[in-house]
Design a protein around this motif. Structure first.
Motif: not given
Length: 174
Positions: A147-171
């Motif tokens: 309802r808020d976003v669609r595939i293909g939308d360009v968006m701006t976000a802040r990198i909140a956290a990165v977990d290299p061991s799990m290969r995850r980025i939280r925005l």
């Protein structure tokens, strides 16, 4: 499961290798469970094996996305199975810079990306060369991400956290 005992020539070749060694060869087979490599100097074909997680830092749904038949590759030896399958377990990612460590240095940065996938718990945003971050549904105003976003939308976000061991980025939304 038992495998035929590797030939003397193959055993000698594998014994000449050590974990951490750099090797090169040609992709000779691609399966769902991994990639076979004909290593330079090996007395037999398909002596090298690349498991799917060792093909690319980015998420891939098929080994075909990372390599192609006949492609020349440079890899690192992870392990040797001399008595069993007679193979060297290899890694392509071990010879590349870990993008997750690079991204971990960017926590707090504002980034822009394209929405690549919507899931019940949020939206995945493509950041760079197949690396995606998750914008959790709790960051969106509606309970359903589509309802808020669609595939293909360009968006701006802040990198909140990165977990290299799990290969995850939280925005998070900026």
């Amino acid at each position: 499961m038992t495998y035929p005992r590797p030939s003397k020539a193959l055993r000698a070749f594998l014994l000449s290798l050590r974990p951490g060694d750099a090797v090169a060869g040609v992709v000779s087979g691609i399966e769902n469970f991994g990639v076979f490599v004909d290593l330079d100097g090996a007395p037999e074909a398909s002596v090298g094996f690349l498991p799917p997680p060792e093909l690319s830092w980015r998420w891939i749904s098929s080994c075909h996305e990372a390599v192609s038949l006949g492609q020349r590759v440079s890899a690192e030896v992870l392990a040797l199975d001399i008595e069993g399958r007679g193979q060297a377990v290899l890694s392509l990612v071990a010879r590349q810079e870990n993008p997750w460590l690079v991204w971990s240095g960017r926590v707090g940065s504002v980034v822009s990306g394209r929405v690549t996938k919507l899931v019940p718990f949020g939206a995945f945003v493509g950041l760079d060369d197949g690396i995606e971050g998750l914008l959790h549904s709790s960051e969106l105003s509606a309970a359903e991400p589509d309802r808020d976003v669609r595939i293909g939308d360009v968006m701006t976000a802040r990198i909140a956290a990165v977990d290299p061991s799990m290969r995850r980025i939280r925005l998070s939304l900026t």
